[in-house]
Design a protein around this motif. Structure first.
Motif, PDB file in Angstrom:
ATOM      1  N   LEU A  85      16.913  10.140  14.099  1.00 57.22           N
ATOM      2  CA  LEU A  85      16.577   8.709  14.116  1.00 57.22           C
ATOM      3  C   LEU A  85      16.449   8.232  12.675  1.00 57.22           C
ATOM      4  O   LEU A  85      15.660   8.805  11.918  1.00 57.22           O
ATOM      5  N   VAL A  86      17.233   7.227  12.295  1.00 57.77           N
ATOM      6  CA  VAL A  86      17.069   6.676  10.940  1.00 57.77           C
ATOM      7  C   VAL A  86      16.079   5.532  11.030  1.00 57.77           C
ATOM      8  O   VAL A  86      16.297   4.548  11.723  1.00 57.77           O
ATOM      9  N   ALA A  87      14.949   5.695  10.379  1.00 59.92           N
ATOM     10  CA  ALA A  87      13.870   4.709  10.529  1.00 59.92           C
ATOM     11  C   ALA A  87      13.190   4.462   9.191  1.00 59.92           C
ATOM     12  O   ALA A  87      11.967   4.439   9.094  1.00 59.92           O
ATOM     13  N   GLY A  88      14.013   4.284   8.172  1.00 55.69           N
ATOM     14  CA  GLY A  88      13.444   4.040   6.841  1.00 55.69           C
ATOM     15  C   GLY A  88      13.581   2.586   6.420  1.00 55.69           C
ATOM     16  O   GLY A  88      13.173   2.201   5.330  1.00 55.69           O
ATOM     17  N   GLY A  89      14.165   1.749   7.300  1.00 54.52           N
ATOM     18  CA  GLY A  89      14.482   0.371   6.910  1.00 54.52           C
ATOM     19  C   GLY A  89      13.243  -0.507   6.849  1.00 54.52           C
ATOM     20  O   GLY A  89      12.255  -0.273   7.541  1.00 54.52           O
ATOM     21  N   LEU A  90      13.345  -1.536   6.015  1.00 51.14           N
ATOM     22  CA  LEU A  90      12.224  -2.463   5.827  1.00 51.14           C
ATOM     23  C   LEU A  90      12.048  -3.414   6.999  1.00 51.14           C
ATOM     24  O   LEU A  90      10.945  -3.872   7.274  1.00 51.14           O
ATOM     25  N   GLY A  91      13.146  -3.745   7.670  1.00 46.42           N
ATOM     26  CA  GLY A  91      13.065  -4.705   8.758  1.00 46.42           C
ATOM     27  C   GLY A  91      12.708  -6.101   8.273  1.00 46.42           C
ATOM     28  O   GLY A  91      11.950  -6.829   8.916  1.00 46.42           O
ATOM     29  N   GLU A  92      13.288  -6.484   7.123  1.00 44.86           N
ATOM     30  CA  GLU A  92      12.947  -7.806   6.560  1.00 44.86           C
ATOM     31  C   GLU A  92      13.331  -8.949   7.487  1.00 44.86           C
ATOM     32  O   GLU A  92      12.623  -9.940   7.589  1.00 44.86           O
ATOM     33  N   ARG A  93      14.471  -8.777   8.176  1.00 46.46           N
ATOM     34  CA  ARG A  93      14.918  -9.877   9.046  1.00 46.46           C
ATOM     35  C   ARG A  93      13.954 -10.106  10.193  1.00 46.46           C
ATOM     36  O   ARG A  93      13.725 -11.218  10.620  1.00 46.46           O
ATOM     37  N   LEU A  94      13.367  -9.039  10.709  1.00 46.75           N
ATOM     38  CA  LEU A  94      12.438  -9.173  11.837  1.00 46.75           C
ATOM     39  C   LEU A  94      11.084  -9.668  11.359  1.00 46.75           C
ATOM     40  O   LEU A  94      10.429 -10.477  12.032  1.00 46.75           O
ATOM     41  N   GLY A  95      10.652  -9.179  10.199  1.00 40.66           N
ATOM     42  CA  GLY A  95       9.401  -9.651   9.618  1.00 40.66           C
ATOM     43  C   GLY A  95       8.164  -9.167  10.365  1.00 40.66           C
ATOM     44  O   GLY A  95       7.079  -9.731  10.210  1.00 40.66           O
ATOM     45  N   ILE A 145      13.349  12.522  12.018  1.00 41.01           N
ATOM     46  CA  ILE A 145      13.192  11.083  11.738  1.00 41.01           C
ATOM     47  C   ILE A 145      13.346  10.902  10.233  1.00 41.01           C
ATOM     48  O   ILE A 145      12.624  11.539   9.459  1.00 41.01           O
ATOM     49  N   MET A 146      14.294  10.071   9.834  1.00 41.45           N
ATOM     50  CA  MET A 146      14.390   9.747   8.406  1.00 41.45           C
ATOM     51  C   MET A 146      13.482   8.557   8.136  1.00 41.45           C
ATOM     52  O   MET A 146      13.625   7.502   8.772  1.00 41.45           O
ATOM     53  N   THR A 147      12.534   8.756   7.231  1.00 44.03           N
ATOM     54  CA  THR A 147      11.606   7.679   6.875  1.00 44.03           C
ATOM     55  C   THR A 147      11.840   7.300   5.416  1.00 44.03           C
ATOM     56  O   THR A 147      12.683   7.886   4.741  1.00 44.03           O
ATOM     57  N   PRO A 202      15.532   0.205  -1.175  1.00 48.13           N
ATOM     58  CA  PRO A 202      16.164   1.209  -0.303  1.00 48.13           C
ATOM     59  C   PRO A 202      17.667   1.326  -0.558  1.00 48.13           C
ATOM     60  O   PRO A 202      18.334   0.347  -0.886  1.00 48.13           O
ATOM     61  N   HIS A 203      18.156   2.520  -0.369  1.00 46.42           N
ATOM     62  CA  HIS A 203      19.552   2.850  -0.650  1.00 46.42           C
ATOM     63  C   HIS A 203      20.421   2.729   0.594  1.00 46.42           C
ATOM     64  O   HIS A 203      21.645   2.834   0.533  1.00 46.42           O
ATOM     65  N   GLY A 204      19.785   2.516   1.771  1.00 47.36           N
ATOM     66  CA  GLY A 204      20.561   2.397   3.009  1.00 47.36           C
ATOM     67  C   GLY A 204      20.522   3.673   3.825  1.00 47.36           C
ATOM     68  O   GLY A 204      20.154   4.733   3.333  1.00 47.36           O
TER      69      GLY A 204
END
Ligand code: UTP
Length: 610
Positions: free
Chosen positions: A129-139, A188-190, A247-249
């Motif tokens: 599971l890749v789960a390191g994203g900021l989720g800026e769009r969702l806020g 899980i990638m954090t 983040p690098h993606g």
């Protein structure tokens, strides 16, 4: 006394005496890489010395966590920034066409057979599971995997995923000849933005029933930001002794699996498949058994899951790209690049729907299945580094300055870009209603999505789960009433009966068909939650709310008519901050007026008849 190289940056030269040899070495390299500006503001020795050491320690970490170090990062950045400034098209010389792949229709014989093969194979798989994203769009203020996937049972995404993996593990072992002790690994990638909260969520909930040794967290590091086209590293605007990082993606997942030794260990343990998936898709496991079955049957080295895609929908299109020199590859083209690419290559309409009402290019949902052997062989050559891109926001058309700092990024789905033509790269298309319900957009942005395209919001994410479960039950013979259309947070969605079940109740269509029989019906206003493993439904007429749970050893039959006032849906105002954020972002909550709730705690054959 400063060396020759250090005399060109006097403020650094004066400070060398208290730095470690490793710190001095990197400082020297950085000066030689044209990064003297990092030290020009340094104060006299004796002032801020600890900060200066921390600054170099951070640079050492950035250097060591990037394949090839900062030298390689800066070199690639300069090349990509020059291409971007020149407006170079990354697909120059390539012509797009619609690729052919495996297209599955839910419930067809093929689908059912692939599901069976997939479940059998699951004990040879590992999940990432890749789960390191900021989720800026969702806020959302929390981490995305802690969000409820739906609010009928309140199961959060991480719990949903873990319960699915556990159910697959058990179902797969049941099909094995002889004893099976398989424990499917779950990585899980954090990132620094999500790591500690992911650990807390797991520990607070006892790993949602999974053994803690089965779960491994790999934390990705951020990369240095860049201030200009010369790839000058950016100082943090709030602290001149820190480099600004971003983040690098999710492409980092490949190098992390390789450098951590995890991939090698899986290979040595005889595992065959690795499945990658993202943080918020409450439907993805509906597609996994069949897709894994396709990988195993077709012997795909890489299998990307795809769904029907609406033109301009914010997901990439799977495209065959053929170069003038004869090279050809099947690859994801990002949605913002697909339209210009089509227009430039003889499709004046650009990214548009065809007669089916969908884009002819299947939509990539970034759920990838790789065969471990060839994957490991490839990573031995590349170390897992993935083709990067840069996306600077320029101040003006001269493209000489940025509005804010930028950085290199990479995407996990770009892995096949460097594979040889002999690699078996395929894709599997499934119905979007079955497999795709991401939560990416905040309510305001989701409300602006063109009518007819999915909102990718918390509202649609939950409603799509009910639609999928309703359609699956329909296909299994249950009369499920049509949905009504309702508006929540400015988004019009279909509201189907609120149906949810635990993965251990049914993983595949065959499981559902085995557990539903006779003449069953469910009204649109109903809520149905099935939490136990061995529950069968026979001649049930439901108009209201029914919540059933049972211990694994209980065999429960549910029959007859259940009629009560049920759970009504109340609109919730996004801006009403007195309410929990989880309810506000979906724009509704349930009012539990009346329900039949039954929990069977004793083993044995039991019937719930009303
Ligand atoms: P998204 O495209 O949803 O990006 O990532 P995001 O960063 O989470 O959200 P925005 O763009 O800021 O709104 C797709 C998947 O990749 C993971 C995310 O956690 C999500 O599961 N991801 C993204 C990483 O693991 N690392 C990253 O650096 C970026």
């Amino acid at each position: 006394m400063a060396d020759g190289w250090a005399s060109s940056v006097p403020n650094l030269g004066k400070n060398l005496s208290f730095l470690s040899p490793k710190q001095v070495e990197l400082a020297k390299d950085l000066v030689e890489m044209g990064q003297s500006h990092l030290f020009e503001h340094w104060s006299e020795p004796g002032v801020d010395d600890d900060e200066k050491r921390l600054f170099l320690d951070q640079l050492i970490r950035l250097n060591e966590s990037y394949p090839g170090g900062l030298k390689s990062y800066i070199k690639t950045a300069r090349e990509l920034l020059a291409d971007s400034k020149a407006g170079k098209n990354p697909y120059d010389g390539f012509t797009p066409s619609v690729p052919s792949g495996e297209v599955l229709l839910f419930g067809d014989d093929d689908f059912v057979q692939y599901e069976e093969v997939g479940v059998r194979e699951a004990r040879n798989a590992a999940f990432v599971l890749v789960a390191g994203g900021l989720g800026e769009r969702l806020g959302y203020n929390g981490i995305k995997v802690a969000l409820p996937s739906e609010t009928t049972t309140g199961t959060c995404y991480l719990q949903l995923y873990i319960e699915h993996v556990l159910a697959l593990q058990e179902a797969s072992c049941r099909l094995a000849e002889g004893s099976c002790q398989a424990k499917i690994p779950f990585v899980i990638m954090t990132s620094d933005d999500t790591h500690s909260r992911t650990v807390q969520l797991l520990e607070k909930n006892n790993y949602f029933g999974m053994s803690s040794t089965q779960v491994k967290l790999l934390k990705q590091e951020k990369v240095a930001c860049l201030d200009d086209n010369d790839a000058h590293l950016a100082l943090d605007p709030h602290n001149k002794y820190r480099i600004q990082t971003k983040p690098h993606g999710h492409g980092d997942v490949h190098s992390l699996l390789y450098s951590s030794g995890v991939l090698k260990a899986w290979h040595e343990a005889g595992l065959k498949w690795v499945l990658f998936f993202q943080d918020t898709n409450g439907l993805l496991f509906k597609a996994i058994p069949a897709a894994l079955g396709v990988s195993a049957t077709k012997q795909y080295h890489v299998n990307s899951l795809a769904v029907n895609r609406k033109a301009k929908e914010a997901i990439g299109g799977i495209t065959r790209l053929t170069h003038k020199d004869g090279r050809s590859m099947v690859i994801n083209v990002e949605y913002n690049q697909l339209d210009p690419l089509l227009r430039a290559t003889g499709y004046p309409e650009g990214d548009s729907n065809c007669e089916t009402g969908y884009s002819p290019f299947p939509g990539n949902i970034n759920q990838l299945i790789f065969e471990i052997g060839p994957y490991l062989e490839e990573l031995k050559k590349t170390g897992g580094s993935i083709k990067e891109f840069v996306n600077p926001k320029y101040k003006d058309s001269t493209k000489s300055a940025f509005k804010s700092s930028t950085r290199l990024e990479c995407m996990m789905q770009d892995y096949p870009k460097t594979l040889p033509p002999t690699a078996r790269v395929g894709f599997t298309v499934m119905d979007a209603w079955l497999a795709y319900a991401p939560v990416k957009n905040n309510p305001e942005d989701a409300a602006k999505v063109p009518k007819g395209n999915p909102n990718h919001s918390a509202t649609s994410g939950e409603m799509f789960i009910y639609r999928s479960n309703s359609l699956i039950l329909r296909k299994a013979g249950v009369k499920v009433e049509d949905p009504v259309r309702q508006v929540f947070n400015g988004q019009e969605v279909e509201v189907w009966p609120r149906i949810a079940w635990k993965p251990k109740w049914a993983l595949t269509f065959s499981d559902v068909k085995r557990k539903v029989s006779g003449s069953c019906s469910i009204s649109q206003a109903s809520t149905l939650a099935i939490k136990g493993r061995n529950i069968v439904i026979e001649d049930l007429s439901l108009d209201g709310a029914l919540i059933v749970d049972a211990v694994d050893e209980a065999e429960v039959k549910i029959k007859g008519t259940v009629h009560n006032k049920g759970w009504t849906i109340e609109n919730v105002d996004y801006k009403d901050t007195s309410l929990p954020e989880e309810a506000r972002i979906r724009g509704f909550r349930f009012n539990k007026v009346e329900q039949l709730e039954k929990t069977f705690t004793e083993p044995g054959k039991l019937t719930l008849q009303s």
